[in-house]
Scaffold this motif. Structure first.
Motif, PDB file in Angstrom:
ATOM      1  N   ALA A 242      36.526  45.571  46.550  1.00  0.00           N
ATOM      2  CA  ALA A 242      36.120  45.518  44.893  1.00  0.00           C
ATOM      3  C   ALA A 242      34.813  44.873  44.698  1.00  0.00           C
ATOM      4  O   ALA A 242      34.085  45.278  43.996  1.00  0.00           O
ATOM      5  CB  ALA A 242      37.103  44.632  44.389  1.00  0.00           C
ATOM      6  N   GLY A 243      34.456  43.480  45.432  1.00  0.00           N
ATOM      7  CA  GLY A 243      33.179  43.226  45.423  1.00  0.00           C
ATOM      8  C   GLY A 243      32.249  43.752  45.920  1.00  0.00           C
ATOM      9  O   GLY A 243      30.973  43.767  45.190  1.00  0.00           O
ATOM     10  N   LEU A 244      32.180  44.519  46.940  1.00  0.00           N
ATOM     11  CA  LEU A 244      31.155  45.565  47.585  1.00  0.00           C
ATOM     12  C   LEU A 244      31.106  46.561  46.587  1.00  0.00           C
ATOM     13  O   LEU A 244      29.885  47.301  46.272  1.00  0.00           O
ATOM     14  CB  LEU A 244      31.452  45.805  48.825  1.00  0.00           C
ATOM     15  N   GLY A 245      32.151  47.143  46.093  1.00  0.00           N
ATOM     16  CA  GLY A 245      32.038  48.189  45.023  1.00  0.00           C
ATOM     17  C   GLY A 245      31.317  47.878  43.894  1.00  0.00           C
ATOM     18  O   GLY A 245      30.608  48.540  43.326  1.00  0.00           O
ATOM     19  N   ALA A 246      31.489  46.738  43.279  1.00  0.00           N
ATOM     20  CA  ALA A 246      30.823  46.196  42.244  1.00  0.00           C
ATOM     21  C   ALA A 246      29.351  45.994  42.573  1.00  0.00           C
ATOM     22  O   ALA A 246      28.495  46.160  41.768  1.00  0.00           O
ATOM     23  CB  ALA A 246      31.343  44.955  41.834  1.00  0.00           C
ATOM     24  N   ALA A 247      29.096  45.503  43.631  1.00  0.00           N
ATOM     25  CA  ALA A 247      27.715  45.390  44.118  1.00  0.00           C
ATOM     26  C   ALA A 247      26.827  46.517  44.062  1.00  0.00           C
ATOM     27  O   ALA A 247      25.542  46.543  43.641  1.00  0.00           O
ATOM     28  CB  ALA A 247      27.486  44.641  45.439  1.00  0.00           C
ATOM     29  N   ILE A 337      31.911  38.958  37.710  1.00  0.00           N
ATOM     30  CA  ILE A 337      33.097  39.639  38.391  1.00  0.00           C
ATOM     31  C   ILE A 337      33.883  38.704  39.424  1.00  0.00           C
ATOM     32  O   ILE A 337      33.241  38.467  40.658  1.00  0.00           O
ATOM     33  CB  ILE A 337      32.692  40.974  38.954  1.00  0.00           C
ATOM     34  N   LEU A 338      35.128  38.596  39.058  1.00  0.00           N
ATOM     35  CA  LEU A 338      35.804  37.855  40.167  1.00  0.00           C
ATOM     36  C   LEU A 338      36.610  38.758  41.116  1.00  0.00           C
ATOM     37  O   LEU A 338      37.381  39.847  40.683  1.00  0.00           O
ATOM     38  CB  LEU A 338      36.665  36.754  39.416  1.00  0.00           C
ATOM     39  N   ALA A 339      36.459  38.826  42.149  1.00  0.00           N
ATOM     40  CA  ALA A 339      36.785  39.950  43.562  1.00  0.00           C
ATOM     41  C   ALA A 339      37.010  39.013  44.554  1.00  0.00           C
ATOM     42  O   ALA A 339      37.118  39.524  45.651  1.00  0.00           O
ATOM     43  CB  ALA A 339      35.692  40.902  43.712  1.00  0.00           C
ATOM     44  N   THR A 340      37.795  38.020  44.769  1.00  0.00           N
ATOM     45  CA  THR A 340      38.099  37.094  45.498  1.00  0.00           C
ATOM     46  C   THR A 340      39.123  37.608  46.362  1.00  0.00           C
ATOM     47  O   THR A 340      39.625  36.833  47.482  1.00  0.00           O
ATOM     48  CB  THR A 340      38.534  35.683  44.961  1.00  0.00           C
ATOM     49  N   GLY A 341      39.893  38.594  45.842  1.00  0.00           N
ATOM     50  CA  GLY A 341      41.240  39.160  46.953  1.00  0.00           C
ATOM     51  C   GLY A 341      42.115  38.043  47.033  1.00  0.00           C
ATOM     52  O   GLY A 341      42.555  37.277  46.318  1.00  0.00           O
ATOM     53  N   VAL A 342      42.985  38.198  48.234  1.00  0.00           N
ATOM     54  CA  VAL A 342      43.856  37.279  48.606  1.00  0.00           C
ATOM     55  C   VAL A 342      44.052  36.948  50.052  1.00  0.00           C
ATOM     56  O   VAL A 342      43.327  37.495  50.855  1.00  0.00           O
ATOM     57  CB  VAL A 342      45.278  38.285  48.257  1.00  0.00           C
ATOM     58  N   SER A 343      44.668  35.794  50.256  1.00  0.00           N
ATOM     59  CA  SER A 343      44.665  35.432  51.638  1.00  0.00           C
ATOM     60  C   SER A 343      46.254  35.565  52.066  1.00  0.00           C
ATOM     61  O   SER A 343      47.199  35.714  51.354  1.00  0.00           O
ATOM     62  CB  SER A 343      44.402  33.884  51.592  1.00  0.00           C
ATOM     63  N   TYR A 344      46.255  35.872  53.551  1.00  0.00           N
ATOM     64  CA  TYR A 344      47.645  35.962  54.053  1.00  0.00           C
ATOM     65  C   TYR A 344      48.334  34.605  53.923  1.00  0.00           C
ATOM     66  O   TYR A 344      47.874  33.495  54.250  1.00  0.00           O
ATOM     67  CB  TYR A 344      47.476  36.257  55.475  1.00  0.00           C
ATOM     68  N   ALA A 538      40.753  49.173  44.604  1.00  0.00           N
ATOM     69  CA  ALA A 538      39.834  48.125  44.656  1.00  0.00           C
ATOM     70  C   ALA A 538      38.386  48.208  44.307  1.00  0.00           C
ATOM     71  O   ALA A 538      37.793  47.821  43.742  1.00  0.00           O
ATOM     72  CB  ALA A 538      39.999  47.122  45.853  1.00  0.00           C
ATOM     73  N   VAL A 539      37.825  49.336  45.277  1.00  0.00           N
ATOM     74  CA  VAL A 539      36.583  49.942  45.109  1.00  0.00           C
ATOM     75  C   VAL A 539      36.376  50.297  43.568  1.00  0.00           C
ATOM     76  O   VAL A 539      35.322  50.340  42.974  1.00  0.00           O
ATOM     77  CB  VAL A 539      36.335  50.810  46.043  1.00  0.00           C
ATOM     78  N   GLY A 540      37.478  51.176  43.166  1.00  0.00           N
ATOM     79  CA  GLY A 540      37.207  51.757  41.719  1.00  0.00           C
ATOM     80  C   GLY A 540      37.290  50.702  40.755  1.00  0.00           C
ATOM     81  O   GLY A 540      36.518  50.753  39.824  1.00  0.00           O
ATOM     82  N   GLY A 542      35.942  47.817  40.939  1.00  0.00           N
ATOM     83  CA  GLY A 542      34.828  47.192  41.304  1.00  0.00           C
ATOM     84  C   GLY A 542      33.712  47.819  40.497  1.00  0.00           C
ATOM     85  O   GLY A 542      32.914  47.382  39.781  1.00  0.00           O
ATOM     86  N   ALA A 543      33.806  49.378  40.587  1.00  0.00           N
ATOM     87  CA  ALA A 543      32.831  50.085  39.784  1.00  0.00           C
ATOM     88  C   ALA A 543      33.357  50.146  38.388  1.00  0.00           C
ATOM     89  O   ALA A 543      32.129  49.916  37.402  1.00  0.00           O
ATOM     90  CB  ALA A 543      32.915  51.799  40.528  1.00  0.00           C
ATOM     91  N   MET A 544      34.342  50.059  38.115  1.00  0.00           N
ATOM     92  CA  MET A 544      34.843  50.250  36.467  1.00  0.00           C
ATOM     93  C   MET A 544      34.490  48.711  35.924  1.00  0.00           C
ATOM     94  O   MET A 544      33.951  48.699  34.833  1.00  0.00           O
ATOM     95  CB  MET A 544      36.460  50.179  36.371  1.00  0.00           C
ATOM     96  N   ALA A 545      34.587  47.806  36.610  1.00  0.00           N
ATOM     97  CA  ALA A 545      34.181  46.506  36.334  1.00  0.00           C
ATOM     98  C   ALA A 545      32.502  46.267  35.752  1.00  0.00           C
ATOM     99  O   ALA A 545      32.221  45.982  34.726  1.00  0.00           O
ATOM    100  CB  ALA A 545      34.501  45.338  37.298  1.00  0.00           C
ATOM    101  N   VAL A 546      31.701  47.162  36.667  1.00  0.00           N
ATOM    102  CA  VAL A 546      30.345  47.024  36.091  1.00  0.00           C
ATOM    103  C   VAL A 546      30.247  47.770  34.992  1.00  0.00           C
ATOM    104  O   VAL A 546      29.394  47.474  34.133  1.00  0.00           O
ATOM    105  CB  VAL A 546      29.681  47.899  37.415  1.00  0.00           C
ATOM    106  N   MET A 547      30.975  48.901  34.650  1.00  0.00           N
ATOM    107  CA  MET A 547      30.967  49.447  33.439  1.00  0.00           C
ATOM    108  C   MET A 547      31.152  48.781  32.114  1.00  0.00           C
ATOM    109  O   MET A 547      30.338  48.888  31.192  1.00  0.00           O
ATOM    110  CB  MET A 547      31.950  50.680  33.294  1.00  0.00           C
TER     111      MET A 547
END
Length: 558
Positions: A242-247, A337-344, A538-540, A542-547
């Motif tokens: 998500a973060g890379l997509g937004a970047a 943009i918060l794209a911190t994901g999750v941890s196991y 997630a990638v999608g 990230g892109a949508m958040a930029v919009m």
């Protein structure tokens, strides 16, 4: 020193007589200088220091020529020490006629390959034929350059495993040596280390780091660890899909963009051995490959990617948003943009914490995969990440057993992956079981399992355990700033409860679809409440958040 010069094999010559030393180096350089780097020293100690520097850089030495009579350290004493640093280098002794008897006797003492009489004029007759033969013999050996970063550590060390994982996930080539191996011992000796404070990391330029932090490691392997500016249009927190997509989309659309990642880019997806249901990759793609391509793509458009920066706070002041880091520094932006994901999640059972890094691992199986050859491997988890790890490890492991708490895999794993696992002979799936204890002294040796339905217990031999048991967001640092659900995932857009709108939303317009309860702070990927938990989505997002970032910026500019 140029890079090509560094990477040429070296021929080292040592003689305490400066005129003789220069003459040897001159003749060697005239014949071999285009293919070999000629290194000259005027004492045994100076030559040993040069060899250690070459060793730490990952260069190789093809041949060593040492004068027999040197004060302080004789040629034989030097060659004996040089063997410990470069055992594959060809060893030659320069002697006077009166010393030939001693030279012949020394052939067995230091495994001498040849001796040369001084003077060696003309070199075309007395020097070059001998050197040619020795270099040909060396070329037939398997001693080759290792220009990558080198890591020396204990086999069952949690920190050694973390360092290797950090380098692997950041696409830094490295070689791993246990501290007990011959090459590991040579590297420790070259660095002057007693092996007590490990891991030891020798960067490709020869810099030695002892038990480095992630930040120190990142700096020495060329990763950016701090933003270059104080203020941006967009700060992205988290370097997963998500973060890379937004970047990529933020930078490509002209926003001054910086992505901040606390560990390494890729997130959980970056740890995956094979992603086979991502659009456009019919043969699948590893998480590392996908991550690296995305990171390079973001950089191509001008996005900064910062690693080993742990975000600890988000502050709102008017139209500005400030992201604060654990080291006390900060960076400001119009939008976040918060794209911190999750941890196991951690598996709570006796013995697991003690054996983490010593046979018990959370998440990625890639770094430890070579060590799993012919071993009994267990994986806890029933989602795609666990299934992908099982398929990958099955290539070399003796057996791979997937331990699933639920009654079946269908509820949590993609159909294609279930079918794939069913076709692998050494992969076994056990449902309705859980790990209740791990045993072992220095490393994992056995697991105690409980059948959840029958209540029975059994202890099974186990060499490795990889844990993929669900996800939890790392959002405590957002407490009191943005609205979260009961599990800590960030609420956005329509998921913000209308009845709470007066208290959590300050604008006349409704929040955008991926906007948090704070205007200008958006959320993408797994950390968002009710997200799909898939790489493509997630990638999608990230892109949508930029919009929506653009829409927000248009609103505050109007």
């Amino acid at each position: 020193m140029t890079e090509p010069e560094k990477r040429r094999p070296a021929i080292l010559t040592v003689d305490d007589d400066p005129s003789v030393s220069r003459a040897v180096a001159r003749d060697l350089r005239r014949k071999y200088g285009s293919d070999y780097r000629i290194v000259r020293a005027e004492s045994g100690q100076q030559a040993l220091e040069a060899l250690r520097e070459l060793k730490l850089r990952g260069d190789v030495v093809a041949a060593i020529l040492a004068d027999y009579r040197m004060p302080g350290m004789t040629g034989l004493e030097f060659l004996e020490s040089a063997m410990d640093v470069y055992p594959g280098a060809r060893r030659l002794l320069l002697t006077a006629y009166a010393d030939t008897g001693a030279a012949i006797e020394a052939i067995n003492v230091v495994d001498l390959d040849h001796y040369l009489l001084k003077p060696w004029d003309p070199p075309e007759e007395k020097l070059y034929p001998v050197i040619d033969a020795e270099l040909e013999a060396w070329a037939r050996s398997d001693y080759r350059p290792v220009p990558e970063t080198k890591v020396v550590g204990h086999r069952w060390s949690s920190r050694s495993s973390e360092v290797r994982e950090f380098l692997a996930r950041n696409q830094i080539p490295y070689r791993w040596y246990t501290s007990e191996s011959p090459e590991g011992q040579r590297l420790l000796a070259a660095a002057g280390s007693d092996g007590q404070d490990l891991p030891l990391v020798a960067a490709a330029d020869g810099t030695v780091l002892t038990a480095p932090s992630d930040s120190e490691l990142a700096q020495h392997v060329g990763l950016s660890t701090a933003p270059s500016e104080d203020f941006y249009d967009l700060v992205i927190v988290g370097g997963g899909p998500a973060g890379l997509g937004a970047a990529v989309y933020g930078a490509s659309e002209g926003l001054r963009t910086v992505l901040v990642e606390r560990h390494s880019t890729g997130g959980q997806a970056g740890q995956s051995s094979r992603i086979e249901n991502y659009l456009g990759f019919p043969d699948g793609v590893s998480g590392g490959q996908l991550t690296e391509r995305a990171r390079l793509q973001a950089g191509k458009f001008g996005a900064e990617v910062i690693t080993t920066s742990d975000v600890t706070a988000l502050e709102i002041a008017g139209a500005g948003r400030t992201v604060r880091f654990a080291d006390g520094t900060s960076v400001g932006a119009h939008t976040v943009i918060l794209a911190t994901g999750v941890s196991y999640r951690r598996l709570d059972a006796p013995g697991l914490d003690r054996l983490t890094g010593a046979g018990v691992y959370y998440g990625s199986a890639l770094t430890e995969a070579p060590a799993c050859a012919d071993q009994h491997v267990f994986i806890v988890g029933g989602a795609n990440s666990a299934g992908q790890a099982a398929a990958y490890l099955s290539r070399n492991a003796c057996s791979v057993t997937l331990l699933v708490r639920g009654a079946s895999l269908e509820a949590s794993m993609s159909y294609y992956l279930i079918q794939q696992l069913a076709a692998i002979e050494n992969v076994h799936v056990r449902t309705g079981v859980e790990v209740i204890e791990a045993q072992g002294e220095e490393h994992l040796e056995a697991l105690t399992l409980r059948d959840r339905a029958a209540g029975t217990e059994e202890t099974v031999p186990a060499d490795f355990l990889f844990v993929f048991i669900g996800a939890e967001p790392r959002t405590d640092w957002l407490d009191g700033i943005v609205e979260r659900d009961g599990k800590g995932f960030v609420l956005t857009g329509p998921d913000l409860r209308p009845e709470d709108a007066p208290s959590v939303w300050e604008l006349d317009r409704p929040p955008f679809h991926l906007e948090s309860s704070v205007p200008g702070v958006f959320v993408a990927g797994d950390v968002r409440s009710e997200s799909a938990k898939r790489v493509a989505s997630a990638v999608g997002e990230g892109a949508m958040a930029v919009m929506f970032v653009h829409r927000y910026l248009e609103g505050i500019d109007s």
